[in-house]
Design a protein around this motif. Sequence first.
Motif, PDB file in Angstrom:
ATOM      1  N   SER A 217      14.841 -15.060 -43.832  1.00 40.55           N
ATOM      2  CA  SER A 217      13.123 -15.288 -43.385  1.00 40.55           C
ATOM      3  C   SER A 217      12.993 -17.126 -44.839  1.00 40.55           C
ATOM      4  CB  SER A 217      11.874 -14.993 -43.941  1.00 40.55           C
ATOM      5  OG  SER A 217      12.046 -14.508 -45.401  1.00 40.55           O
ATOM      6  N   HIS A 219      10.205 -21.090 -44.326  1.00 42.19           N
ATOM      7  CA  HIS A 219       9.280 -22.023 -44.128  1.00 42.19           C
ATOM      8  C   HIS A 219      10.453 -23.961 -43.865  1.00 42.19           C
ATOM      9  CE1 HIS A 219       7.144 -18.984 -45.050  1.00 42.19           C
ATOM     10  NE2 HIS A 219       5.991 -19.269 -44.278  1.00 42.19           N
ATOM     11  N   TYR A 220      10.436 -23.950 -42.880  1.00 44.04           N
ATOM     12  CA  TYR A 220      10.073 -25.620 -42.765  1.00 44.04           C
ATOM     13  C   TYR A 220       9.635 -26.873 -42.497  1.00 44.04           C
ATOM     14  CZ  TYR A 220      12.180 -24.060 -38.179  1.00 44.04           C
ATOM     15  OH  TYR A 220      12.168 -23.715 -36.804  1.00 44.04           O
ATOM     16  N   GLU A 235       5.254 -28.243 -39.308  1.00 38.46           N
ATOM     17  CA  GLU A 235       6.040 -27.075 -40.150  1.00 38.46           C
ATOM     18  C   GLU A 235       5.859 -26.337 -39.024  1.00 38.46           C
ATOM     19  OE1 GLU A 235       2.957 -26.515 -42.991  1.00 38.46           O
ATOM     20  OE2 GLU A 235       3.175 -28.232 -44.264  1.00 38.46           O
ATOM     21  N   ARG A 237       7.993 -21.511 -39.004  1.00 38.35           N
ATOM     22  CA  ARG A 237       8.548 -20.177 -39.969  1.00 38.35           C
ATOM     23  C   ARG A 237       9.402 -19.935 -39.029  1.00 38.35           C
ATOM     24  NH1 ARG A 237       2.542 -20.328 -40.907  1.00 38.35           N
ATOM     25  NH2 ARG A 237       2.627 -18.987 -38.843  1.00 38.35           N
ATOM     26  N   ARG A 239      12.442 -16.492 -39.206  1.00 35.37           N
ATOM     27  CA  ARG A 239      12.809 -15.003 -39.534  1.00 35.37           C
ATOM     28  C   ARG A 239      14.150 -14.307 -38.388  1.00 35.37           C
ATOM     29  NH1 ARG A 239      12.250  -9.708 -38.428  1.00 35.37           N
ATOM     30  NH2 ARG A 239      12.464  -7.990 -39.950  1.00 35.37           N
ATOM     31  N   HIS A 258       3.278 -23.644 -37.611  1.00 34.70           N
ATOM     32  CA  HIS A 258       2.509 -23.408 -38.257  1.00 34.70           C
ATOM     33  C   HIS A 258       0.717 -23.281 -37.910  1.00 34.70           C
ATOM     34  CE1 HIS A 258      -0.540 -23.927 -42.449  1.00 34.70           C
ATOM     35  NE2 HIS A 258      -0.729 -24.618 -41.750  1.00 34.70           N
TER      36      HIS A 258
END
Length: 295
Positions: A217, A219-220, A235, A237, A239, A258
Amino acid sequence: MDPGKEEEEKEGKMDFPHGVLSQLEQLESLARGRAVAQERREQLQERREFLKNQIWELRQRRERLRERIRQAELGNLGIPSDPDPREVLEWRIRNCRDLLQMFQLTGISGKLSKHGISFSLHTSFEGSLLDSFHVELQEFREFREFRVRRHSVPPFIPLERLSQEFLPKDPREFLGILFQHLNAFVARRHQLQKFQKEFSECIQGIPSQNSLCNLLSFHYRIPGGNSGKFPEFREFRARLLYRDPLRSLPSDVSVSSHAGAAVPEHSELLRSLPLPRAFREIRAREMQEAAPGVG
Protein backbone atom coordinates in the motif's frame (compact mmCIF):
# COMPACT_ATOMS: atom_id res chain seq x y z
CA MET A 1 -31.28 47.74 -28.79
CA ASP A 2 -33.70 46.20 -26.32
CA PRO A 3 -32.19 46.54 -22.79
CA GLY A 4 -33.51 43.09 -21.88
CA LYS A 5 -31.76 41.40 -24.79
CA GLU A 6 -28.56 43.27 -24.10
CA GLU A 7 -28.64 42.01 -20.50
CA GLU A 8 -29.16 38.41 -21.67
CA GLU A 9 -26.17 38.63 -24.01
CA LYS A 10 -24.01 39.90 -21.16
CA GLU A 11 -25.11 37.02 -18.94
CA GLY A 12 -24.32 34.53 -21.71
CA LYS A 13 -20.83 35.94 -22.06
CA MET A 14 -20.28 35.66 -18.31
CA ASP A 15 -21.34 31.98 -18.31
CA PHE A 16 -18.89 31.07 -21.14
CA PRO A 17 -15.82 33.28 -20.73
CA HIS A 18 -13.81 31.12 -23.17
CA GLY A 19 -16.56 30.79 -25.76
CA VAL A 20 -18.91 27.96 -26.63
CA LEU A 21 -16.52 26.39 -29.17
CA SER A 22 -13.74 26.19 -26.60
CA GLN A 23 -16.05 24.41 -24.17
CA LEU A 24 -17.17 21.98 -26.89
CA GLU A 25 -13.56 21.23 -27.84
CA GLN A 26 -12.68 20.42 -24.22
CA LEU A 27 -15.74 18.15 -23.88
CA GLU A 28 -14.88 16.43 -27.16
CA SER A 29 -11.27 15.91 -26.02
CA LEU A 30 -12.45 14.47 -22.71
CA ALA A 31 -14.90 12.12 -24.45
CA ARG A 32 -12.22 11.00 -26.88
CA GLY A 33 -9.81 10.26 -24.02
CA ARG A 34 -12.45 8.20 -22.22
CA ALA A 35 -13.25 6.28 -25.38
CA VAL A 36 -9.57 5.46 -25.89
CA ALA A 37 -9.28 4.34 -22.26
CA GLN A 38 -12.37 2.13 -22.61
CA GLU A 39 -11.02 0.57 -25.80
CA ARG A 40 -7.69 -0.14 -24.11
CA ARG A 41 -9.46 -1.77 -21.16
CA GLU A 42 -11.39 -4.00 -23.52
CA GLN A 43 -8.20 -4.94 -25.35
CA LEU A 44 -6.48 -5.77 -22.06
CA GLN A 45 -9.43 -7.93 -21.02
CA GLU A 46 -9.35 -9.82 -24.32
CA ARG A 47 -5.59 -10.26 -24.01
CA ARG A 48 -5.98 -11.55 -20.44
CA GLU A 49 -8.57 -14.12 -21.49
CA PHE A 50 -6.39 -15.25 -24.37
CA LEU A 51 -3.37 -15.68 -22.10
CA LYS A 52 -5.46 -17.59 -19.53
CA ASN A 53 -6.50 -20.06 -22.22
CA GLN A 54 -2.89 -20.38 -23.40
CA ILE A 55 -1.69 -21.04 -19.84
CA TRP A 56 -4.38 -23.68 -19.33
CA GLU A 57 -3.44 -25.46 -22.56
CA LEU A 58 0.28 -25.37 -21.73
CA ARG A 59 -0.38 -26.78 -18.25
CA GLN A 60 -2.43 -29.60 -19.73
CA ARG A 61 0.35 -30.35 -22.19
CA ARG A 62 2.92 -30.26 -19.38
CA GLU A 63 0.90 -32.78 -17.34
CA ARG A 64 0.66 -35.11 -20.33
CA LEU A 65 4.41 -34.90 -20.90
CA ARG A 66 5.10 -35.56 -17.21
CA GLU A 67 2.89 -38.63 -17.32
CA ARG A 68 4.76 -39.93 -20.37
CA ILE A 69 8.09 -39.36 -18.61
CA ARG A 70 6.88 -41.25 -15.52
CA GLN A 71 5.68 -44.17 -17.63
CA ALA A 72 8.94 -44.22 -19.60
CA GLU A 73 10.99 -44.23 -16.40
CA LEU A 74 8.95 -47.05 -14.91
CA GLY A 75 9.29 -49.04 -18.11
CA ASN A 76 13.04 -48.46 -18.41
CA LEU A 77 14.08 -49.13 -14.81
CA GLY A 78 14.10 -52.92 -15.13
CA ILE A 79 15.56 -53.35 -11.65
CA PRO A 80 15.18 -56.97 -10.46
CA SER A 81 14.16 -57.93 -6.93
CA ASP A 82 17.79 -58.69 -6.02
CA PRO A 83 19.78 -56.19 -8.12
CA ASP A 84 23.50 -55.87 -8.46
CA PRO A 85 24.64 -52.89 -6.25
CA ARG A 86 26.82 -51.61 -9.07
CA GLU A 87 23.88 -51.53 -11.48
CA VAL A 88 21.76 -49.69 -8.92
CA LEU A 89 24.52 -47.11 -8.38
CA GLU A 90 24.89 -46.56 -12.12
CA TRP A 91 21.13 -46.13 -12.46
CA ARG A 92 21.08 -43.55 -9.65
CA ILE A 93 23.92 -41.56 -11.21
CA ARG A 94 22.18 -41.67 -14.58
CA ASN A 95 18.92 -40.55 -12.99
CA CYS A 96 20.63 -37.60 -11.27
CA ARG A 97 22.27 -36.52 -14.52
CA ASP A 98 18.93 -36.65 -16.33
CA LEU A 99 17.44 -34.48 -13.60
CA LEU A 100 20.22 -31.91 -14.02
CA GLN A 101 19.90 -31.89 -17.80
CA MET A 102 16.14 -31.34 -17.65
CA PHE A 103 16.51 -27.99 -15.83
CA GLN A 104 19.44 -26.72 -17.87
CA LEU A 105 17.37 -24.16 -19.82
CA THR A 106 14.75 -23.24 -17.20
CA GLY A 107 16.74 -20.94 -14.90
CA ILE A 108 17.77 -23.89 -12.73
CA SER A 109 21.28 -25.30 -12.85
CA GLY A 110 22.82 -28.04 -10.77
CA LYS A 111 25.78 -30.27 -10.11
CA LEU A 112 26.48 -33.48 -8.26
CA SER A 113 27.71 -32.87 -4.73
CA LYS A 114 29.22 -35.02 -2.02
CA HIS A 115 25.84 -35.68 -0.43
CA GLY A 116 23.53 -35.58 -3.47
CA ILE A 117 22.66 -32.80 -5.94
CA SER A 118 23.17 -29.06 -5.47
CA PHE A 119 20.80 -26.78 -7.42
CA SER A 120 21.02 -23.05 -8.14
CA LEU A 121 17.75 -21.26 -8.94
CA HIS A 122 18.39 -18.07 -10.93
CA THR A 123 15.47 -15.63 -10.85
CA SER A 124 14.76 -12.92 -13.42
CA PHE A 125 12.11 -10.41 -14.46
CA GLU A 126 11.55 -8.81 -17.87
CA GLY A 127 15.00 -9.83 -19.07
CA SER A 128 16.87 -8.69 -15.94
CA LEU A 129 18.76 -11.33 -13.95
CA LEU A 130 18.04 -10.97 -10.25
CA ASP A 131 18.83 -13.08 -7.16
CA SER A 132 20.01 -16.69 -7.07
CA PHE A 133 19.05 -19.25 -4.42
CA HIS A 134 20.56 -22.63 -3.62
CA VAL A 135 19.06 -25.96 -2.58
CA GLU A 136 20.97 -29.16 -1.92
CA LEU A 137 19.02 -32.41 -2.13
CA GLN A 138 20.30 -35.51 -0.38
CA GLU A 139 19.22 -38.99 -1.43
CA PHE A 140 18.09 -41.40 1.30
CA ARG A 141 18.51 -44.85 -0.20
CA GLU A 142 16.47 -46.69 2.42
CA PHE A 143 13.45 -44.54 1.57
CA ARG A 144 14.33 -44.16 -2.14
CA GLU A 145 13.69 -40.43 -2.06
CA PHE A 146 15.39 -37.03 -1.90
CA ARG A 147 15.24 -34.65 1.05
CA VAL A 148 16.41 -31.05 1.49
CA ARG A 149 19.79 -31.04 3.21
CA ARG A 150 20.51 -27.29 3.18
CA HIS A 151 19.31 -24.22 1.33
CA SER A 152 19.33 -20.41 1.08
CA VAL A 153 15.57 -20.02 0.53
CA PRO A 154 14.00 -17.15 2.58
CA PRO A 155 11.97 -18.34 5.60
CA PHE A 156 8.68 -16.90 4.31
CA ILE A 157 8.76 -19.19 1.23
CA PRO A 158 6.87 -22.42 2.16
CA LEU A 159 9.83 -24.71 1.48
CA GLU A 160 8.88 -27.24 4.17
CA ARG A 161 5.33 -27.65 2.86
CA LEU A 162 6.51 -27.91 -0.76
CA SER A 163 9.17 -30.50 0.09
CA GLN A 164 6.66 -32.67 1.97
CA GLU A 165 4.05 -32.39 -0.77
CA PHE A 166 6.14 -32.80 -3.92
CA LEU A 167 9.70 -33.89 -3.23
CA PRO A 168 9.12 -37.59 -2.29
CA LYS A 169 7.05 -38.37 -5.39
CA ASP A 170 8.44 -35.91 -7.97
CA PRO A 171 11.68 -33.91 -7.44
CA ARG A 172 11.19 -32.21 -10.82
CA GLU A 173 7.84 -30.77 -9.81
CA PHE A 174 9.21 -29.72 -6.42
CA LEU A 175 12.02 -27.71 -8.02
CA GLY A 176 9.72 -26.25 -10.65
CA ILE A 177 7.14 -24.98 -8.14
CA LEU A 178 9.80 -23.74 -5.72
CA PHE A 179 11.39 -21.80 -8.60
CA GLN A 180 8.01 -20.21 -9.43
CA HIS A 181 7.58 -19.12 -5.79
CA LEU A 182 11.04 -17.56 -5.69
CA ASN A 183 10.81 -15.92 -9.10
CA ALA A 184 7.42 -14.35 -8.32
CA PHE A 185 8.63 -13.03 -4.95
CA VAL A 186 11.79 -11.50 -6.41
CA ALA A 187 9.80 -10.00 -9.32
CA ARG A 188 7.35 -8.34 -6.92
CA ARG A 189 10.18 -6.93 -4.82
CA HIS A 190 12.07 -5.77 -7.92
CA GLN A 191 8.99 -3.90 -9.21
CA LEU A 192 8.61 -2.05 -5.90
CA GLN A 193 12.28 -1.09 -5.78
CA LYS A 194 12.20 0.16 -9.37
CA PHE A 195 8.96 2.05 -8.68
CA GLN A 196 10.45 3.80 -5.64
CA LYS A 197 13.60 4.75 -7.53
CA GLU A 198 11.90 6.04 -10.69
CA PHE A 199 8.95 7.86 -9.12
CA SER A 200 10.30 9.04 -5.78
CA GLU A 201 8.94 12.55 -6.39
CA CYS A 202 5.39 11.18 -6.75
CA ILE A 203 5.36 8.81 -3.75
CA GLN A 204 4.29 10.26 -0.42
CA GLY A 205 5.96 8.64 2.55
CA ILE A 206 7.31 5.09 2.52
CA PRO A 207 5.26 2.30 0.89
CA SER A 208 4.00 -0.32 3.33
CA GLN A 209 4.84 -3.93 2.47
CA ASN A 210 5.28 -7.34 4.12
CA SER A 211 8.22 -9.74 3.85
CA LEU A 212 6.74 -11.73 0.96
CA CYS A 213 5.89 -8.53 -0.94
CA ASN A 214 2.38 -9.81 -1.61
CA LEU A 215 0.65 -6.94 0.18
CA LEU A 216 1.57 -3.38 -0.75
CA SER A 217 0.00 0.00 0.00
CA PHE A 218 1.22 3.51 -0.77
CA HIS A 219 0.13 7.12 -1.34
CA TYR A 220 1.02 8.99 -4.51
CA ARG A 221 0.27 12.29 -6.17
CA ILE A 222 0.27 13.53 -9.76
CA PRO A 223 0.32 17.12 -11.11
CA GLY A 224 -3.21 18.09 -12.14
CA GLY A 225 -2.83 21.71 -13.28
CA ASN A 226 -1.54 25.13 -12.17
CA SER A 227 -3.05 27.51 -9.65
CA GLY A 228 -1.20 30.79 -9.60
CA LYS A 229 2.52 30.25 -9.16
CA PHE A 230 2.29 26.73 -7.72
CA PRO A 231 1.22 23.45 -9.43
CA GLU A 232 -1.83 21.59 -8.16
CA PHE A 233 -1.61 17.87 -7.33
CA ARG A 234 -4.15 15.09 -7.29
CA GLU A 235 -3.56 12.65 -4.43
CA PHE A 236 -4.38 8.93 -4.40
CA ARG A 237 -4.14 5.88 -2.13
CA ALA A 238 -3.42 2.41 -3.57
CA ARG A 239 -3.57 -1.08 -2.06
CA LEU A 240 -2.26 -4.11 -3.99
CA LEU A 241 -2.89 -7.71 -2.88
CA TYR A 242 -1.16 -10.67 -4.58
CA ARG A 243 -3.30 -13.70 -3.73
CA ASP A 244 -1.44 -16.09 -6.05
CA PRO A 245 2.11 -16.59 -4.70
CA LEU A 246 3.26 -17.76 -8.13
CA ARG A 247 2.36 -14.50 -9.93
CA SER A 248 4.15 -11.17 -10.11
CA LEU A 249 0.97 -9.15 -10.81
CA PRO A 250 -1.65 -8.38 -8.15
CA SER A 251 -5.05 -10.06 -8.06
CA ASP A 252 -6.87 -7.38 -6.03
CA VAL A 253 -6.23 -3.65 -6.47
CA SER A 254 -8.08 -0.72 -4.94
CA VAL A 255 -7.26 2.92 -5.66
CA SER A 256 -9.10 5.89 -4.19
CA SER A 257 -8.67 9.63 -4.48
CA HIS A 258 -7.93 11.94 -1.56
CA ALA A 259 -11.70 12.52 -1.23
CA GLY A 260 -12.33 8.76 -0.99
CA ALA A 261 -13.77 8.16 -4.48
CA ALA A 262 -12.72 4.97 -6.28
CA VAL A 263 -10.48 5.33 -9.32
CA PRO A 264 -11.11 2.23 -11.48
CA GLU A 265 -8.86 3.42 -14.32
CA HIS A 266 -5.81 3.38 -12.06
CA SER A 267 -6.85 0.05 -10.50
CA GLU A 268 -7.12 -1.66 -13.88
CA LEU A 269 -3.66 -0.51 -14.98
CA LEU A 270 -2.04 -1.58 -11.69
CA ARG A 271 -3.73 -4.98 -11.98
CA SER A 272 -2.72 -5.69 -15.57
CA LEU A 273 0.78 -4.17 -15.87
CA PRO A 274 4.00 -4.35 -13.82
CA LEU A 275 4.06 -1.58 -11.22
CA PRO A 276 6.58 0.86 -12.85
CA ARG A 277 5.00 0.47 -16.29
CA ALA A 278 1.48 0.91 -14.88
CA PHE A 279 2.48 4.09 -13.05
CA ARG A 280 4.05 5.58 -16.17
CA GLU A 281 0.75 5.04 -17.96
CA ILE A 282 -1.24 6.48 -15.04
CA ARG A 283 0.90 9.61 -14.86
CA ALA A 284 0.80 10.14 -18.63
CA ARG A 285 -2.99 9.87 -18.73
CA GLU A 286 -3.57 12.12 -15.75
CA MET A 287 -1.29 14.83 -17.12
CA GLN A 288 -2.86 14.53 -20.57
CA GLU A 289 -6.36 15.01 -19.14
CA ALA A 290 -5.18 18.01 -17.12
CA ALA A 291 -3.44 19.64 -20.11
CA PRO A 292 -6.51 21.42 -21.69
CA GLY A 293 -7.20 23.24 -18.41
CA VAL A 294 -3.68 24.53 -17.92
CA GLY A 295 -3.09 28.24 -18.44
